[in-house]
Design an enzyme around this catalytic site. Structure first.
Site, PDB file in Angstrom:
ATOM      1  N   PHE A   1       0.854  -1.189   0.000  1.00  0.00           N
ATOM      2  CA  PHE A   1       0.000   0.000   0.000  1.00  0.00           C
ATOM      3  C   PHE A   1       0.897   1.249   0.000  1.00  0.00           C
ATOM      4  O   PHE A   1       1.825   1.344   0.815  1.00  0.00           O
ATOM      5  CB  PHE A   1      -0.928  -0.015   1.219  1.00  0.00           C
ATOM      6  CG  PHE A   1      -1.974   1.060   1.134  1.00  0.00           C
ATOM      7  CD1 PHE A   1      -3.045   0.927   0.262  1.00  0.00           C
ATOM      8  CD2 PHE A   1      -1.867   2.216   1.875  1.00  0.00           C
ATOM      9  CE1 PHE A   1      -3.993   1.922   0.141  1.00  0.00           C
ATOM     10  CE2 PHE A   1      -2.810   3.223   1.769  1.00  0.00           C
ATOM     11  CZ  PHE A   1      -3.876   3.077   0.895  1.00  0.00           C
TER      12      PHE A   1
ATOM     13  N   ASP B   1       1.289  -5.177   8.175  1.00  0.00           N
ATOM     14  CA  ASP B   1       0.077  -4.371   8.078  1.00  0.00           C
ATOM     15  C   ASP B   1      -1.061  -5.352   7.778  1.00  0.00           C
ATOM     16  O   ASP B   1      -1.071  -6.003   6.720  1.00  0.00           O
ATOM     17  CB  ASP B   1       0.243  -3.343   6.941  1.00  0.00           C
ATOM     18  CG  ASP B   1      -0.980  -2.450   6.780  1.00  0.00           C
ATOM     19  OD1 ASP B   1      -2.072  -2.820   7.239  1.00  0.00           O
ATOM     20  OD2 ASP B   1      -0.836  -1.367   6.159  1.00  0.00           O
TER      21      ASP B   1
ATOM     22  N   TYR C   1     -11.269   1.009  10.102  1.00  0.00           N
ATOM     23  CA  TYR C   1     -12.476   1.392   9.343  1.00  0.00           C
ATOM     24  C   TYR C   1     -12.850   0.444   8.221  1.00  0.00           C
ATOM     25  O   TYR C   1     -13.834   0.669   7.538  1.00  0.00           O
ATOM     26  CB  TYR C   1     -12.339   2.812   8.785  1.00  0.00           C
ATOM     27  CG  TYR C   1     -11.039   3.123   8.068  1.00  0.00           C
ATOM     28  CD1 TYR C   1     -10.808   2.666   6.781  1.00  0.00           C
ATOM     29  CD2 TYR C   1     -10.056   3.891   8.684  1.00  0.00           C
ATOM     30  CE1 TYR C   1      -9.627   2.961   6.122  1.00  0.00           C
ATOM     31  CE2 TYR C   1      -8.865   4.196   8.031  1.00  0.00           C
ATOM     32  CZ  TYR C   1      -8.656   3.730   6.755  1.00  0.00           C
ATOM     33  OH  TYR C   1      -7.487   4.023   6.115  1.00  0.00           O
ATOM     34  N   LYS C   2     -12.062  -0.603   8.016  1.00  0.00           N
ATOM     35  CA  LYS C   2     -12.390  -1.525   6.919  1.00  0.00           C
ATOM     36  C   LYS C   2     -13.337  -2.597   7.456  1.00  0.00           C
ATOM     37  O   LYS C   2     -14.417  -2.274   7.936  1.00  0.00           O
ATOM     38  CB  LYS C   2     -11.116  -2.104   6.328  1.00  0.00           C
ATOM     39  CG  LYS C   2     -10.215  -1.036   5.725  1.00  0.00           C
ATOM     40  CD  LYS C   2      -8.997  -1.646   5.095  1.00  0.00           C
ATOM     41  CE  LYS C   2      -8.039  -0.575   4.605  1.00  0.00           C
ATOM     42  NZ  LYS C   2      -8.586   0.262   3.527  1.00  0.00           N
TER      43      LYS C   2
ATOM     44  N   ARG D   1     -12.614  -4.142  -7.365  1.00  0.00           N
ATOM     45  CA  ARG D   1     -12.463  -4.803  -6.054  1.00  0.00           C
ATOM     46  C   ARG D   1     -13.830  -5.013  -5.405  1.00  0.00           C
ATOM     47  O   ARG D   1     -14.669  -4.101  -5.370  1.00  0.00           O
ATOM     48  CB  ARG D   1     -11.622  -3.954  -5.109  1.00  0.00           C
ATOM     49  CG  ARG D   1     -10.264  -3.535  -5.637  1.00  0.00           C
ATOM     50  CD  ARG D   1      -9.424  -2.903  -4.531  1.00  0.00           C
ATOM     51  NE  ARG D   1     -10.141  -1.900  -3.773  1.00  0.00           N
ATOM     52  CZ  ARG D   1      -9.754  -1.398  -2.616  1.00  0.00           C
ATOM     53  NH1 ARG D   1      -8.634  -1.841  -2.064  1.00  0.00           N
ATOM     54  NH2 ARG D   1     -10.449  -0.473  -1.990  1.00  0.00           N
TER      55      ARG D   1
HETATM   56  C1  PLP Z   1      -3.078  -1.621   3.693  1.00  0.00           C
HETATM   57  C2  PLP Z   1      -3.293  -0.216   4.127  1.00  0.00           C
HETATM   58  N1  PLP Z   1      -2.411   0.355   4.985  1.00  0.00           N
HETATM   59  C3  PLP Z   1      -2.561   1.634   5.394  1.00  0.00           C
HETATM   60  C4  PLP Z   1      -3.629   2.384   4.976  1.00  0.00           C
HETATM   61  C5  PLP Z   1      -3.740   3.819   5.437  1.00  0.00           C
HETATM   62  O1  PLP Z   1      -4.381   3.889   6.639  1.00  0.00           O
HETATM   63  P1  PLP Z   1      -4.526   5.286   7.427  1.00  0.00           P
HETATM   64  O2  PLP Z   1      -5.334   6.170   6.535  1.00  0.00           O
HETATM   65  O3  PLP Z   1      -5.261   4.897   8.683  1.00  0.00           O
HETATM   66  O4  PLP Z   1      -3.191   5.819   7.700  1.00  0.00           O
HETATM   67  C6  PLP Z   1      -4.585   1.828   4.119  1.00  0.00           C
HETATM   68  C7  PLP Z   1      -5.756   2.605   3.695  1.00  0.00           C
HETATM   69  O5  PLP Z   1      -6.618   2.172   2.974  1.00  0.00           O
HETATM   70  C8  PLP Z   1      -4.409   0.505   3.678  1.00  0.00           C
HETATM   71  O6  PLP Z   1      -5.263  -0.089   2.837  1.00  0.00           O
END
Ligand code: PLP
Length: 401
Positions: free
Chosen positions: A128, A200, A225-226, A374
């Protein structure tokens, strides 16, 4: 044998989680929600709980409510509720800040535990972007003492882990393809080579089995939030294996990570345990919603939800193959059940346009360039018949395109 609507109805009738659908807001009439990997649906009792926190605790209680352990203790209490969904102990998880911020903290903590000579932070190019940006920021912050190496798509991550690697940082389930890394094998290989791991698990927490302690993971972060359903911008979480907590240090030494916050001491002393990985004040309102979402899991065996997600993603793959084989789609999510998270990605050269048309047809999905459509599945809300309907609508959209 071909899958038909009757088969999907039979699956719904046998679903042990069917009644949990009512624990979430229904959403728009007729819409099918397949975007839990972006934003989980709203738990039905979250608005009332939020209103009580706002009106009672804040409105009436005002600053007195800070004395209520429900506020100040929220990050650890909610962390403990999340722990059992990710194979952690209650005192190994804390919630607060965002995923990117927590990744910064834990990557810095991991690097600080390692010998100076190890210069490589190992990740992959398709990680990501925010995770890579955080690692790049650390490299710059530390005056290029470290180098970020990114494994290319298709290359063997295990083979890239050598004695130069200080920390391996990867996302367990890919945001683009939905494919899961072998968390245990990579963690094991990293440890063999003397490296630490920071995972992560944003796209797997609440969607699929993650056994952090079973795999010997050192550090992990993830979004609230997912699939966890904590709402837009929900606080994230951080996991630090218990035996590392006393030696790992948080670079963001804010007052909530102090050993005795309310002493207002001038000099910093880190708290024991996971509180050391906090920074500033708990996001009380946002945490109220995240807690409502985690309370949905109370009293159920999480593996029931993960099993249902495997069945949903599997049915979706089978239906796409059955109904859409002649329309130029490629399923890029692995078909092996243990190699995917809660998401199925199908690629199409006109994916952007098709996603838009499908959303207009009432199937909420998301698109990621260049061609990835997705679909993220939330086990409590979805019926198997919803997937039958969704694939039917996708067929209708592509036939017209
Ligand atoms: C795998 C992954 N890591 C990190 C993040 C970013 O998270 P944050 O906005 O809480 O920093 C996301 C956001 O969608 C994500 O999908």
């Amino acid at each position: 044998m071909a899958i038909d609507l009757e088969h999907c109805k039979d699956l719904d009738a046998a679903d042990p989680l069917a009644e949990f659908r009512d624990r979430f807001e229904a959403g728009e009439e007729g819409a099918i929600y397949l975007d839990a990997n972006s934003l989980g649906p709203l738990p039905a009792d979250a608005p009332a709980r939020l209103e009580a926190t706002v009106r009672e605790a804040w409105g009436r209680g005002r600053s007195r409510s800070w004395a209520n352990p429900r506020w100040i203790g929220a990050p650890a209490r909610i962390g403990a509720k999340l722990a059992r969904l990710i194979g952690a102990e209650d005192d190994e998880v804390i919630v607060g800040d965002g995923t990117s911020v927590n990744l910064f903290k834990l990557l810095m903590a991991a690097l600080a535990l390692q010998p100076e000579g190890r210069r490589v932070i190992l990740s992959e190019r398709d990680n990501f972007p925010s995770d890579l940006h955080i690692a790049q920021g650390i490299v710059a912050l530390r005056g290029h003492r470290y180098e970020l190496k990114m494994v290319e798509q298709g290359d063997d991550i295990l083979a890239a882990i050598n004695q130069e690697v200080s920390v391996v940082t990867l996302t367990h389930a890919s945001f683009r393809t939905g494919a899961c890394h072998d968390l245990k094998a990579i963690t094991h290989r990293a440890h063999q080579a003397g490296a630490l791991v920071v995972w992560d698990i944003s796209h797997s927490a609440g969607a699929t089995e993650v056994d952090l302690n079973g795999a010997g993971v050192d550090f992990a972060v993830g979004c609230g939030y997912k699939y966890l359903g904590g709402g837009p911008g929900a606080p994230a979480f951080a996991f630090v294996r218990r035996d590392l907590q006393a030696t790992a240090s948080n670079p963001l030494t804010g007052w909530m990570s102090h050993a005795d916050t309310m002493s207002f001491e001038t000099d910093y002393r880190p708290a024991d345990g996971m509180r050391r990985f906090l920074c500033g004040s708990p996001e009380v309102l946002a945490l109220t919603v995240l807690e409502a979402a985690l309370d949905v899991w109370e009293g159920i065996d999480p593996s029931l939800a993960f099993e249902k997600n495997r069945a949903l993603t599997g049915l979706f793959i089978d239906l796409v193959e059955q109904e859409l084989s002649s329309f130029g789609f490629t399923i890029i999510t692995p078909k092996e059940t243990d190699r995917r998270g809660g998401q199925v990605t199908i690629a199409h050269e006109r994916g952007a346009e098709l996603s838009e048309a499908l959303i207009k047809a009432g199937v909420l999905c998301s698109f990621r360039p260049p061609n990835a459509m997705r679909f993220g599945f939330q086990p409590f809300c979805l019926r198997f018949t919803d997937l039958w309907e969704a694939v039917g609508r996708l067929r209708g959209v592509v036939e017209k395109a």
